[in-house]
Design an enzyme around this catalytic site. Structure first.
Site, mmCIF file in Angstrom:
data_model
loop_
_atom_site.group_PDB
_atom_site.id
_atom_site.type_symbol
_atom_site.label_atom_id
_atom_site.label_comp_id
_atom_site.label_asym_id
_atom_site.label_seq_id
_atom_site.Cartn_x
_atom_site.Cartn_y
_atom_site.Cartn_z
ATOM 1 N NE ARG A 111 -5.187 0.394 9.210
ATOM 2 C CZ ARG A 111 -3.991 -0.097 8.938
ATOM 3 N NH1 ARG A 111 -3.693 -1.302 9.245
ATOM 4 N NH2 ARG A 111 -3.092 0.651 8.390
ATOM 5 N NE ARG A 163 1.378 -4.262 11.099
ATOM 6 C CZ ARG A 163 2.680 -4.288 10.815
ATOM 7 N NH1 ARG A 163 3.546 -4.685 11.721
ATOM 8 N NH2 ARG A 163 3.102 -3.899 9.643
ATOM 9 C CE LYS A 173 -2.000 -0.934 3.980
ATOM 10 N NZ LYS A 173 -1.428 -2.241 4.326
ATOM 11 N NE ARG A 218 7.581 -2.373 6.441
ATOM 12 C CZ ARG A 218 6.272 -2.363 6.620
ATOM 13 N NH1 ARG A 218 5.483 -1.978 5.650
ATOM 14 N NH2 ARG A 218 5.768 -2.772 7.751
ATOM 15 N NE ARG A 226 5.697 -0.003 10.092
ATOM 16 C CZ ARG A 226 4.603 -0.145 9.367
ATOM 17 N NH1 ARG A 226 4.557 0.320 8.143
ATOM 18 N NH2 ARG A 226 3.543 -0.756 9.860
HETATM 19 P P1 AP5 Z 1 4.796 -1.604 2.010
HETATM 20 O O1 AP5 Z 1 4.513 -0.720 0.843
HETATM 21 O O2 AP5 Z 1 5.508 -1.030 3.185
HETATM 22 O O3 AP5 Z 1 3.458 -2.358 2.478
HETATM 23 P P2 AP5 Z 1 2.187 -1.804 3.248
HETATM 24 O O4 AP5 Z 1 0.999 -2.457 2.616
HETATM 25 O O5 AP5 Z 1 2.214 -0.322 3.313
HETATM 26 O O6 AP5 Z 1 2.416 -2.490 4.667
HETATM 27 P P3 AP5 Z 1 2.309 -1.881 6.152
HETATM 28 O O7 AP5 Z 1 3.054 -2.821 7.048
HETATM 29 O O8 AP5 Z 1 2.676 -0.440 6.152
HETATM 30 O O9 AP5 Z 1 0.793 -2.033 6.410
HETATM 31 P P4 AP5 Z 1 0.100 -1.950 7.772
HETATM 32 O O10 AP5 Z 1 -1.303 -1.784 7.357
HETATM 33 O O11 AP5 Z 1 0.388 -3.088 8.648
HETATM 34 O O12 AP5 Z 1 0.780 -0.667 8.490
HETATM 35 P P5 AP5 Z 1 0.312 0.848 8.685
HETATM 36 O O13 AP5 Z 1 1.514 1.695 8.761
HETATM 37 O O14 AP5 Z 1 -0.731 1.212 7.722
HETATM 38 O O15 AP5 Z 1 5.616 -2.879 1.451
HETATM 39 C C1 AP5 Z 1 6.112 -3.868 2.326
HETATM 40 C C2 AP5 Z 1 7.492 -4.350 1.863
HETATM 41 O O16 AP5 Z 1 7.383 -5.066 0.640
HETATM 42 C C3 AP5 Z 1 8.478 -3.229 1.574
HETATM 43 O O17 AP5 Z 1 9.749 -3.649 1.953
HETATM 44 C C4 AP5 Z 1 8.395 -3.018 0.040
HETATM 45 O O18 AP5 Z 1 9.599 -2.529 -0.510
HETATM 46 C C5 AP5 Z 1 8.090 -4.426 -0.423
HETATM 47 N N1 AP5 Z 1 7.189 -4.484 -1.577
HETATM 48 C C6 AP5 Z 1 6.116 -3.685 -1.838
HETATM 49 N N2 AP5 Z 1 5.502 -4.076 -2.988
HETATM 50 C C7 AP5 Z 1 6.212 -5.167 -3.433
HETATM 51 C C8 AP5 Z 1 6.070 -6.023 -4.570
HETATM 52 N N3 AP5 Z 1 5.087 -5.849 -5.460
HETATM 53 N N4 AP5 Z 1 6.968 -7.038 -4.725
HETATM 54 C C9 AP5 Z 1 7.976 -7.215 -3.830
HETATM 55 N N5 AP5 Z 1 8.164 -6.428 -2.746
HETATM 56 C C10 AP5 Z 1 7.279 -5.413 -2.547
HETATM 57 O O19 AP5 Z 1 -0.340 0.785 10.142
HETATM 58 C C11 AP5 Z 1 0.452 0.523 11.266
HETATM 59 C C12 AP5 Z 1 -0.390 0.526 12.529
HETATM 60 O O20 AP5 Z 1 -0.981 1.832 12.719
HETATM 61 C C13 AP5 Z 1 -1.563 -0.440 12.583
HETATM 62 O O21 AP5 Z 1 -1.181 -1.743 12.950
HETATM 63 C C14 AP5 Z 1 -2.448 0.243 13.638
HETATM 64 O O22 AP5 Z 1 -1.953 0.004 14.946
HETATM 65 C C15 AP5 Z 1 -2.267 1.716 13.310
HETATM 66 N N6 AP5 Z 1 -3.261 2.209 12.339
HETATM 67 C C16 AP5 Z 1 -2.993 2.680 11.089
HETATM 68 N N7 AP5 Z 1 -4.137 3.026 10.463
HETATM 69 C C17 AP5 Z 1 -5.140 2.772 11.343
HETATM 70 C C18 AP5 Z 1 -6.567 2.890 11.260
HETATM 71 N N8 AP5 Z 1 -7.169 3.342 10.149
HETATM 72 N N9 AP5 Z 1 -7.290 2.520 12.349
HETATM 73 C C19 AP5 Z 1 -6.707 2.070 13.463
HETATM 74 N N10 AP5 Z 1 -5.360 1.903 13.604
HETATM 75 C C20 AP5 Z 1 -4.591 2.254 12.539
HETATM 76 MG MG MG Z 2 2.436 1.121 4.856
#
Ligand code: AP5
Ligand code: MG
Ligand code: ZN
Length: 227
Positions: free
Chosen positions: A94, A171, A19, A128, A160
């Site tokens: 979410r 998650r 994402k 990552r 992270r």
């Molecule tokens: P990356 O692009 O970082 O993936 P991502 O989908 O963004 O994964 P996240 O871990 O950021 O998602 P998340 O939802 O758990 O975390 P968030 O920060 O939103 O890619 C991952 C890796 O793969 C990278 O190394 C990249 O280079 C590689 N990659 C990407 N595409 C690829 C491909 N096609 N092929 C190969 N490699 C690839 O949320 C974190 C926390 O915040 C949550 O757990 C929660 O506690 C809180 N939070 C956030 N939003 C909310 C909400 N709306 N409500 C409540 N709590 C929330």
């Molecule tokens: Mg992300």
């Protein structure tokens, strides 16, 4: 005329689906605001604000931050002037309560679901590396030119805090239990597009871009027939 004006996109998918990676590419090309609740919460923790202190332990465990805090944060962010040119929401909504809240305060043009298996998601997270400027790398799939250093800003790359095995499992569990329900919610509204996330980064982007271009062209045609 700005290419992506009026695009109001949600990007959803399990952790590690890409994402953040795709949102950054879309926001740069279409010149729209890139809004990630995860990034905003991590920024608040880094600055030890009241919000940061309130969410720190919740995030470390991989749980969802309470809706009230998350919804307020988004409402305030979407009220800023840069969102008038369009935006992409990464990681929000979410759950159904957040989806309903969002539609009560804003309209959304479409939602991209980046699909990957749990196995692939876990593999991605373990390699990552992040930069504070928003860039995301992967040791194997998308390495920086110089190990440990960001290509864009020369910043030091870091891991992270919530990329621990337990938090990652939690998650993913929450994604299947709560977040997946928003997909059918938006599917019924006819604005949902599923993308195969198990392709190379540029190929995932190509699929997203194809849909965005089609939507923008259709909008242009509709406008022309109206006048
Ligand atoms: P990356 O692009 O970082 O993936 P991502 O989908 O963004 O994964 P996240 O871990 O950021 O998602 P998340 O939802 O758990 O975390 P968030 O920060 O939103 O890619 C991952 C890796 O793969 C990278 O190394 C990249 O280079 C590689 N990659 C990407 N595409 C690829 C491909 N096609 N092929 C190969 N490699 C690839 O949320 C974190 C926390 O915040 C949550 O757990 C929660 O506690 C809180 N939070 C956030 N939003 C909310 C909400 N709306 N409500 C409540 N709590 C929330
Ligand atoms: Mg992300
Ligand atoms: Zn950087």
């Amino acid at each position: 005329m700005q290419k992506g004006k009026n695009l109001k996109i949600i990007i959803v998918g399990p952790q590690g689906s890409g994402k953040g990676t795709q949102a950054e590419m879309i926001a740069t090309e279409y010149k729209i605001a890139n809004i990630s609740t995860g990034v905003m919460f991590r920024e608040a923790i880094k600055n030890q604000t009241d919000l940061g202190r309130a969410v720190q332990s919740i995030m470390m465990q991989g749980d969802l931050v309470p809706d009230k805090l998350t919804n307020e944060l988004i409402k305030e962010r979407l009220g800023k002037s840069d969102c008038k040119k369009g935006f992409i929401l990464d990681g929000y909504p979410r759950n159904l309560a957040q989806a309903e809240y969002l539609l009560a305060i804003h309209n959304i043009s479409h939602i991209f679901e980046i699909w990957v298996s749990d196995k692939e998601a876990i593999k991605r997270i373990s390699g990552r590396r992040m930069c504070s400027c928003g860039m995301t790398y992967h040791l194997e799939y998308n390495p920086p030119k110089i190990a440990g250093v960001c290509d864009r800003c020369d910043g030091r790359l870091f891991l992270r805090d919530d990329d621990t095995e337990e938090a990652v499992k939690q998650r993913l569990k929450i994604y299947h239990q709560e977040t997946e329900s928003i997909i059918s919610f938006f599917e019924k509204k006819g604005i949902h597009y599923r993308i195969n996330g198990e392709q190379k980064i540029p190929n995932v982007y190509k699929d997203v871009n194809k849909i965005l271009n089609k939507i923008l062209n259709d909008n242009k045609k509709k406008k022309q027939t109206r006048y």
